[in-house]
Design an enzyme around this catalytic site. Structure first.
Site, PDB file in Angstrom:
ATOM      1  N   CYS A   2       0.828  -1.204   0.000  1.00 21.47           N
ATOM      2  CA  CYS A   2       0.000   0.000   0.000  1.00 21.47           C
ATOM      3  C   CYS A   2       0.868   1.263   0.000  1.00 21.47           C
ATOM      4  CB  CYS A   2      -0.881   0.018   1.235  1.00 21.47           C
ATOM      5  SG  CYS A   2      -1.880  -1.444   1.428  1.00 21.47           S
ATOM      6  N   ARG A  27       4.921   0.006  -6.382  1.00 17.58           N
ATOM      7  CA  ARG A  27       4.917  -0.794  -5.160  1.00 17.58           C
ATOM      8  C   ARG A  27       3.940  -1.975  -5.246  1.00 17.58           C
ATOM      9  NH1 ARG A  27       7.255   1.856  -0.881  1.00 17.58           N
ATOM     10  NH2 ARG A  27       6.085   0.590   0.571  1.00 17.58           N
ATOM     11  N   TRP A  79      -3.124  -2.622  -1.478  1.00 20.90           N
ATOM     12  CA  TRP A  79      -2.770  -3.996  -1.847  1.00 20.90           C
ATOM     13  C   TRP A  79      -3.567  -4.864  -0.886  1.00 20.90           C
ATOM     14  CZ3 TRP A  79      -0.190  -8.236   0.412  1.00 20.90           C
ATOM     15  CH2 TRP A  79       0.304  -9.194  -0.484  1.00 20.90           C
ATOM     16  N   ASN A 105      -1.660   2.127   5.943  1.00 17.60           N
ATOM     17  CA  ASN A 105      -0.789   1.015   5.528  1.00 17.60           C
ATOM     18  C   ASN A 105      -0.509   0.182   6.769  1.00 17.60           C
ATOM     19  OD1 ASN A 105      -0.628   2.273   3.089  1.00 17.60           O
ATOM     20  ND2 ASN A 105       1.542   2.775   3.209  1.00 17.60           N
ATOM     21  N   GLY A 106      -0.441  -1.126   6.609  1.00 19.29           N
ATOM     22  CA  GLY A 106      -0.134  -1.987   7.757  1.00 19.29           C
ATOM     23  C   GLY A 106      -1.330  -2.857   8.089  1.00 19.29           C
ATOM     24  N   GLU A 486      18.372 -17.075  -7.979  1.00 17.70           N
ATOM     25  CA  GLU A 486      17.969 -15.708  -8.299  1.00 17.70           C
ATOM     26  C   GLU A 486      17.495 -15.617  -9.757  1.00 17.70           C
ATOM     27  OE1 GLU A 486      17.078 -13.165  -6.955  1.00 17.70           O
ATOM     28  OE2 GLU A 486      17.400 -11.506  -8.343  1.00 17.70           O
ATOM     29  N   LYS A 490      13.781 -14.387 -10.868  1.00 16.83           N
ATOM     30  CA  LYS A 490      13.521 -13.288 -11.814  1.00 16.83           C
ATOM     31  C   LYS A 490      12.578 -13.758 -12.916  1.00 16.83           C
ATOM     32  CE  LYS A 490      14.432 -10.507 -10.049  1.00 16.83           C
ATOM     33  NZ  LYS A 490      15.061 -10.455  -8.784  1.00 16.83           N
ATOM     34  N   GLU A 493       8.875 -14.380 -11.570  1.00 16.12           N
ATOM     35  CA  GLU A 493       8.071 -13.242 -11.115  1.00 16.12           C
ATOM     36  C   GLU A 493       7.644 -12.312 -12.240  1.00 16.12           C
ATOM     37  OE1 GLU A 493       9.960 -10.858  -8.065  1.00 16.12           O
ATOM     38  OE2 GLU A 493      11.892 -11.029  -9.030  1.00 16.12           O
ATOM     39  N   HIS A 509      18.343 -35.932  -7.937  1.00 20.03           N
ATOM     40  CA  HIS A 509      17.680 -36.514  -6.762  1.00 20.03           C
ATOM     41  C   HIS A 509      16.168 -36.309  -6.813  1.00 20.03           C
ATOM     42  CE1 HIS A 509      21.431 -37.611  -4.850  1.00 20.03           C
ATOM     43  NE2 HIS A 509      21.908 -36.441  -5.223  1.00 20.03           N
ATOM     44  N   LYS A 608       6.400  -4.157  -3.971  1.00 17.24           N
ATOM     45  CA  LYS A 608       7.815  -3.821  -3.909  1.00 17.24           C
ATOM     46  C   LYS A 608       8.379  -4.000  -2.518  1.00 17.24           C
ATOM     47  CE  LYS A 608      11.769  -2.450  -5.405  1.00 17.24           C
ATOM     48  NZ  LYS A 608      12.566  -3.507  -6.058  1.00 17.24           N
TER      49      LYS A 608
HETATM   50  C1  F6R Z   1      12.388 -10.160  -5.982  1.00 15.89           C
HETATM   51  C2  F6R Z   1      12.213  -9.201  -4.913  1.00 15.89           C
HETATM   52  C3  F6R Z   1      11.848  -9.694  -3.568  1.00 15.89           C
HETATM   53  C4  F6R Z   1      12.616  -8.922  -2.484  1.00 15.89           C
HETATM   54  C5  F6R Z   1      12.135  -9.348  -1.095  1.00 15.89           C
HETATM   55  C6  F6R Z   1      12.932  -8.674   0.007  1.00 15.89           C
HETATM   56  O1  F6R Z   1      12.738  -9.546  -7.181  1.00 15.89           O
HETATM   57  O2  F6R Z   1      12.329  -8.028  -5.111  1.00 15.89           O
HETATM   58  O3  F6R Z   1      12.078 -11.066  -3.448  1.00 15.89           O
HETATM   59  O4  F6R Z   1      13.981  -9.161  -2.641  1.00 15.89           O
HETATM   60  O5  F6R Z   1      10.787  -9.025  -0.952  1.00 15.89           O
HETATM   61  O6  F6R Z   1      12.854  -7.287  -0.084  1.00 15.89           O
HETATM   62  P1  F6R Z   1      13.887  -6.343   0.628  1.00 15.89           P
HETATM   63  O7  F6R Z   1      15.219  -6.551  -0.008  1.00 15.89           O
HETATM   64  O8  F6R Z   1      13.354  -4.959   0.422  1.00 15.89           O
HETATM   65  O9  F6R Z   1      13.920  -6.744   2.071  1.00 15.89           O
END
Ligand code: F6R
Length: 613
Positions: A2, A27, A79, A105-106, A486, A490, A493, A509, A608
């Site tokens: 949010c 976000r 959100w 927010n929260g 990673e 990527k 997502e 395995h 985000k």
């Molecule tokens: C993936 C991504 C998320 C963040 C995760 C942690 O592309 O962005 O997996 O890495 O939500 O976020 P931070 O680094 O802000 O704690």
């Protein structure tokens, strides 16, 4: 997640609020709304979907002349947590009397019992949200003084909040409060702004006050009064933001993600600037605020993080253990906090978080502090909660990351953890010569990343091999194992292709059962320890007709001969190799998602900064 924007000023509040919401779109959200004061009344408009839909509703319902006279307001992107993304659940929410409006927010954890109690007192709720309960609570406490009502109401609340509250009875002020959800106040000329994220207000002012947990403030066009819940004034400094609104614009790129991938030579340079002492072969990390003796006394390290930051932590772990000889674990932050971890005063917990607001990572920081460990943050967002609460750490200086999929933060995190390994290592078993060699390697990274980016066209061509897949595997060993995870993260997502990052040895395995001619495998075969064994695993994949894409080191003719779909990246050291591999994988995921027509900067369901557990 949010987002909140608020404005008190002279005019055009609607435009300021809508522009602020547009800046928060990255976000992740599913509905939006605003409340503005014009011609003696507060008007509320809410809409499911994007800010563009909200803006259309506002324009359709309110003539431009009225909107131009709006002097204050609050706005929100939601959100969904409690209740589906419907117009009724969108913020702002009003109290029972319809006089007080609130965005939040929260999560209010005790909202169900508060709601039951208020229903018993005759309240009617229109939404399924926890936020509406808070709005009603403020309304119950309101006796003509908004600040007092908010401070009083919040004493009954358990959970996290960043809120902005507004009423037509005091149209020149917004009352804001925070507990565990970021909120800042932008101090402008003749106007004051409120936001959950600086990017929403950076085009108006770079002077900001970061609220702290327990703060409640009255915001007026000509000033700010910050107090605690007992209404005692507290002193909060005004900070200057050292980036401007060009950092939160796409700068000619099709997507923020692409812009941020291409920014990496520069963001990595900013990460290492002033931190590499080539003569002494050491790293300078002043923010850690540790004497050489304190550094030498650390005999256990735990890196806590989530998502991409977790994979950066896992990558750093190899360097710290090898270069500094300190037993190191990397833990998913939620797992760490609920597991009663064994820590002592000689343990150091490093929280790795781009946003510095991730709820689980923050909770892990607090748990580590309770257990008496040294705690440090590796954060990108300056002034974020984790950075402040850790009290010591290393900022990434990668600049604002707007794309939901983290890119430049990952590479800077890996580099910062390598600098940490160097600093810890030089106090232990690393010689000056070894230190100097590592410094040279670190200094070379930005230019090598540039050379990977120069292969964008070749990577786009490889993306064609993945575009029709339903499922894919990414494999690697050693430092390239977290890089494989990673790469898979990527891809899934942003392209919505199911992808799994696996240790190359682990494939046989179980998951090898899934391999066939329709299931591509991306193999990380850069010339680091483990490469030869991964070559064997690639043979196993080829024998099952899986299409293989390889990423290897320039000059590696053996890989190129075995795997025709091969991308070659420059030679570098073991601990910097994952950076080059991941930059290539970021571009690969980007091009697959582009070919599939996916909304790259705002993938479905993703936010985000994940401020709920
Ligand atoms: C993936 C991504 C998320 C963040 C995760 C942690 O592309 O962005 O997996 O890495 O939500 O976020 P931070 O680094 O802000 O704690």
């Amino acid at each position: 997640m949010c987002g909140i924007v608020g404005y008190v000023g002279q005019a055009d509040a609607c435009e300021v609020l809508l522009n602020g919401l547009r800046r928060l779109e990255y976000r992740g959200y599913d509905s939006a709304g605003l409340a503005f004061f014009a011609d003696g009344a507060v008007q509320v408009v809410r809409s499911v979907g994007k800010v563009a839909q909200l803006a259309e509703r506002v324009a359709a319902e309110w003539p431009a002349a009225v909107r131009a006279r709006a002097t204050a307001g609050i706005a929100h992107t939601r959100w969904a947590t409690h209740g589906a993304p419907t117009e009724m659940n969108a913020h702002p929410h009003a109290d029972e009397s319809g006089r007080i409006f609130l965005v939040h927010n929260g999560i209010i954890e005790n909202y169900a019992s508060l709601r039951r109690q208020m229903e018993g007192r005759g309240h009617h709720f229109l939404s399924q949200t926890d936020t509406e309960v808070l709005a009603h609570l403020v309304g119950e406490c309101y006796r003509g003084h908004l600040f007092e009502a908010v401070a009083q109401a919040l004493k009954h609340v358990e959970g996290t909040y960043g809120i902005a509250v507004f009423t037509a009875e005091h149209p020149g002020e917004i009352v804001v409060a925070r507990n565990g959800s970021p909120l800042l106040i932008g101090v402008g000329t003749g106007a004051t702004l409120v936001a959950s994220d600086a990017s929403a207000i950076i085009s108006h002012t770079r002077q900001v006050i970061y609220l702290q947990d327990g703060d409640v403030a009255v915001v007026r066009a000509d000033g700010v009064d910050v107090r605690n819940l007992d209404q005692i004034p507290v002193d909060r400094a005004v900070s200057h933001i050292d980036w401007d609104d060009t950092a939160v614009e796409k700068g000619g790129h099709a997507h923020f993600m692409l812009k941020e991938i291409f920014e990496q030579p520069e963001s990595l340079q900013n990460t290492i600037r002033g931190r590499v002492d080539l003569r002494a072969g050491c790293a300078l990390l002043a923010g850690l605020n540790l004497t050489p003796r304190e550094m030498a006394e650390v005999n256990r390290l735990v890196l806590v993080a989530c998502g991409t930051s977790l994979y950066a932590g896992m990558t750093g772990q190899y360097a710290i253990e090898d270069l500094a000889g300190i037993p190191t674990d990397t833990e998913q932050a939620a797992e760490f906090r609920y597991r009663n971890p064994i820590l002592g005063p000689d343990s150091m917990v490093v929280a790795v978080s781009q946003s510095g607001e991730t709820a689980d990572t923050l909770a892990a920081v607090r748990e580590a502090q309770r257990k008496g460990a040294l705690v440090a943050g590796v954060c990108n967002v300056v002034g974020s909660t984790i950075a402040r609460e850790a009290g010591r750490g290393v900022y990434l200086h990668a600049g604002p990351e707007i794309g939901v999929a983290s890119t430049k933060a990952f590479t800077s995190q890996v580099l910062v953890l390598l600098l940490l390994a160097l600093a810890l290592g030089r106090g232990r078993r690393l010689s000056r010569e070894e230190g100097i060699k590592l410094c040279q390697e670190i200094n070379a990274v930005p230019a090598l990343v540039q050379r990977v980016l120069a292969q964008d066209g070749a990577i786009a061509a490889l993306a064609g091999k993945l575009v029709a897949a339903q499922s894919a595997f990414f494999i690697g060993r050693g430092v390239l194992y977290p890089a494989a995870m990673e790469g898979a993260l990527k891809l899934k997502e942003i392209s919505y292709i199911h992808a799994e990052g696996y240790h190359a040895a682990e494939l046989k395995h179980g998951p090898i059962a899934l391999l066939d001619a329709q299931t591509p495998v991306v193999a990380l075969l850069l010339d680091v320890p483990g490469r030869d064994k991964t070559m064997g695993n690639v043979q196993e994949c080829l024998a099952r007709h899986a299409p293989v894409i390889a990423i290897a080191t320039e000059g590696d003719t053996e890989v190129a001969a075995l795997v025709p779909d091969c991308l070659l990246v420059p030679r570098t050291g073991t601990y910097t190799a994952p950076i080059l591999a991941v930059v290539a994988l970021q571009l690969l995921a980007y091009h697959v998602a582009r070919l599939r027509g996916c909304p790259i900067d705002q993938p479905r369901n993703l936010a985000k900064s994940v401020t709920v557990e």
